[in-house]
Design an enzyme around this catalytic site. Structure first.
Site, PDB file in Angstrom:
ATOM      1  N   LYS A 138      29.625  46.818  41.358  1.00  0.00           N
ATOM      2  CA  LYS A 138      30.126  46.228  40.113  1.00  0.00           C
ATOM      3  C   LYS A 138      29.786  44.741  40.062  1.00  0.00           C
ATOM      4  O   LYS A 138      30.123  43.987  40.976  1.00  0.00           O
ATOM      5  CB  LYS A 138      31.639  46.425  40.002  1.00  0.00           C
ATOM      6  CG  LYS A 138      32.049  47.870  39.795  1.00  0.00           C
ATOM      7  CD  LYS A 138      33.565  48.044  39.767  1.00  0.00           C
ATOM      8  CE  LYS A 138      34.147  47.657  38.431  1.00  0.00           C
ATOM      9  NZ  LYS A 138      35.600  47.999  38.350  1.00  0.00           N
ATOM     10  N   ILE A 139      29.118  44.366  38.992  1.00  0.00           N
ATOM     11  CA  ILE A 139      28.758  42.965  38.737  1.00  0.00           C
ATOM     12  C   ILE A 139      29.358  42.565  37.387  1.00  0.00           C
ATOM     13  O   ILE A 139      29.109  43.235  36.374  1.00  0.00           O
ATOM     14  CB  ILE A 139      27.227  42.774  38.672  1.00  0.00           C
ATOM     15  CG1 ILE A 139      26.547  43.281  39.952  1.00  0.00           C
ATOM     16  CG2 ILE A 139      26.883  41.310  38.401  1.00  0.00           C
ATOM     17  CD1 ILE A 139      26.720  42.400  41.155  1.00  0.00           C
TER      18      ILE A 139
END
Length: 375
Positions: free
Chosen positions: A140-141
Site C-alpha cells: 500500500k502506497i
C-alpha cells in the site's frame, strides 16, 4: 442458498476484509470466511495492527523472541506484520489461482511517515515485497503527489500496488495515469505485464463526515438553500465514488490501455474503502449497497461484513447512480459553493495523520510490551 455476502461477487464485485490479527488468521476464522462467504482478500493499515497488538496477547511470544534480537520497535513491527500477511496470503492461494490473479491479495502498507517521501516509499516497498515473497500480496502506497512517482516506478518493477488514501477525483485520475505509465515503462523494458495487480482505494465515509456539518450550517444560515443542503447530506461520498467509476470506465476502455491489455495487463480496479457508516442516523450498509458494480472491490470492516451477511440485499446499483452522482456534485459546488477539491485535500492531510498517530502509538506499545514479556 448463498448468504447475501456470498452473492455480491455475482454482480462483479469482490469483497475484501479490512482487518487482520494473528489469532484470526491462525484459528480458522479467516479460512471460514473464504470458504463460506466468498471473501477474496484482506487489507491492513497501522491502526488495524495497533489494535491487534495493543489489545491482545497474540504477539507476546513473538515480541519476547524479537526482543532477544535487540530490534527497534519499527523493525519488530515489520517482522510481525510480514509474518501475519504471509500467513493470510497463504490462505488465499486458492482464491488467487481460481480467479487467475484477479483476487486473493493481502495488503501491507509502507510506514505512514513515508507518505510524502517518494524515494523512501520505493525503498521500503521493494524491501517488504522481497521479504514477503508472495505473488498474492500488495504494497500500500498513499496516493499523495509524492506517492504517484513511487507507484509508477514500483509497477514498472512488477510490484503489486494498493494505492491508498484517495479522496480526490483529480488525484484518482492521476493514479490511473501513474499505473498505466508504470506498465508502459515495464513493457518498454521487455518485462511481462501478466499478473501485475493494482487497486485504487477511494475513501468514502470520511467525505460525508466532513461535508455533512458544512451542509448543516448552510441549512441553518441560508434558508433559501436549506432544503437542498439537507437533501445532499449523506450523498456526497457516494456521488464522488460514482464519478470515480466513470473515470475508471473511460480510462480502462481507452485505446491507450487496450494496447497494454493486449500484452496481458489488467485494469487497476477501484476499491471502495472506509465503507463502515460513521453517522448512526444513516443505514448501516449505505455505502456497501449503493456501490455494488462490475470490476470493483469493497474492503469492509469486520462488523460491516457481519451486518451484510445478516441483512444485505445485493444488486448491481453503481452504474445506475452515475447521473444522479454528477448532479449531486454539481449542486454541491455550483449552488451551495462547497469546493470538493478543498475538502479532499484536507482529508488527505488528515488521513496521513490518522495513520501516523496510531503508528507512533504502536511503536510505543511494542517497546513497552517487549520489555514486559521479557522481564
Amino acid at each position: 442458498m448463498k448468504n447475501p455476502l456470498a452473492r455480491i461477487p455475482d454482480f462483479g464485485q469482490s469483497i475484501w476484509l479490512d482487518y487482520i490479527k494473528r489469532s484470526f488468521t491462525q484459528s480458522g476464522e479467516l479460512k471460514k470466511l473464504i470458504d463460506q462467504d466468498g471473501l477474496r482478500g484482506v487489507t491492513s493499515n497501522p491502526a488495524i495492527f495497533e489494535e491487534a497488538i495493543a489489545q491482545s496477547d497474540d504477539y507476546n511470544d513473538t515480541l519476547a523472541s524479537l526482543q532477544k534480537d535487540n530490534l527497534s520497535p519499527q523493525d519488530a513491527f515489520l517482522r510481525i506484520a510480514i509474518e501475519d500477511v504471509q500467513t493470510a496470503a497463504d490462505l488465499f492461494k486458492g482464491v488467487y489461482a481460481d480467479t487467475k490473479a484477479l483476487d486473493g491479495y493481502v495488503s501491507l502498507e509502507v510506514s505512514p511517515g513515508l507518505a510524502r517521501d517518494t524515494e523512501g516509499s520505493i525503498t521500503e516497498a521493494r524491501s517488504s515485497w522481497k521479504t514477503l515473497d508472495r505473488k498474492n500480496v500488495m504494497i500500500k502506497i498513499p496516493g499523495t503527489a509524492e506517492g504517484l512517482p513511487a507507484i509508477k516506478q514500483l509497477i514498472s518493477e512488477g510490484i503489486n500496488i494498493n494505492v491508498t488514501l484517495l479522496f480526490s477525483l483529480d488525484r484518482y485520475r492521476a493514479t490511473t495515469t501513474a499505473y498505466i505509465e508504470g506498465l508502459e515503462q515495464r513493457a518498454a523494458n521487455g518485462g511481462s505485464l501478466e499478473n501485475i495487480a493494482s487497486v485504487a482505494s477511494f475513501f468514502l465515509s470520511r467525505i460525508d463526515t466532513m461535508v455533512d456539518p458544512m451542509l448543516d450550517k448552510i441549512a441553518q444560515e441560508q434558508p433559501e438553500h436549506a432544503t437542498l443542503a439537507r437533501q445532499l447530506q449523506g450523498k456526497v461520498a457516494i456521488a464522488s465514488a460514482c464519478d470515480a467509476y466513470a473515470i475508471y470506465q473511460e480510462v480502462f476502455t481507452s485505446e491507450r490501455f487496450k494496447a497494454l491489455e493486449a500484452k496481458g495487463a489488467k485494469p487497476q480496479r477501484l476499491l471502495w474503502a472506509s465503507t463502515g457508516v460513521k453517522n448512526k442516523a444513516y443505514p448501516d450498509l449505505m455505502y456497501m449497497e449503493a456501490l455494488i458494480g462490475p470490476d470493483t472491490v469493497n474492503t469492509v470492516p469486520k462488523e460491516t461484513l457481519e451486518a451484510y451477511r445478516d441483512h444485505g440485499n445485493p444488486a448491481s446499483r453503481l452504474e445506475s447512480g452515475l447521473e444522479e452522482g454528477r448532479y449531486v456534485l454539481y449542486q454541491l459546488e455550483n449552488v451551495l459553493g462547497i469546493k470538493l477539491a478543498d475538502i479532499t485535500q484536507k482529508l488527505e492531510d488528515e488521513g496521513i495523520q490518522k495513520f501516523t498517530k496510531p503508528f507512533d502509538s504502536l511503536m510505543k506499545v511494542i517497546g513497552e510490551k517487549s520489555k514486559k514479556v521479557t522481564s
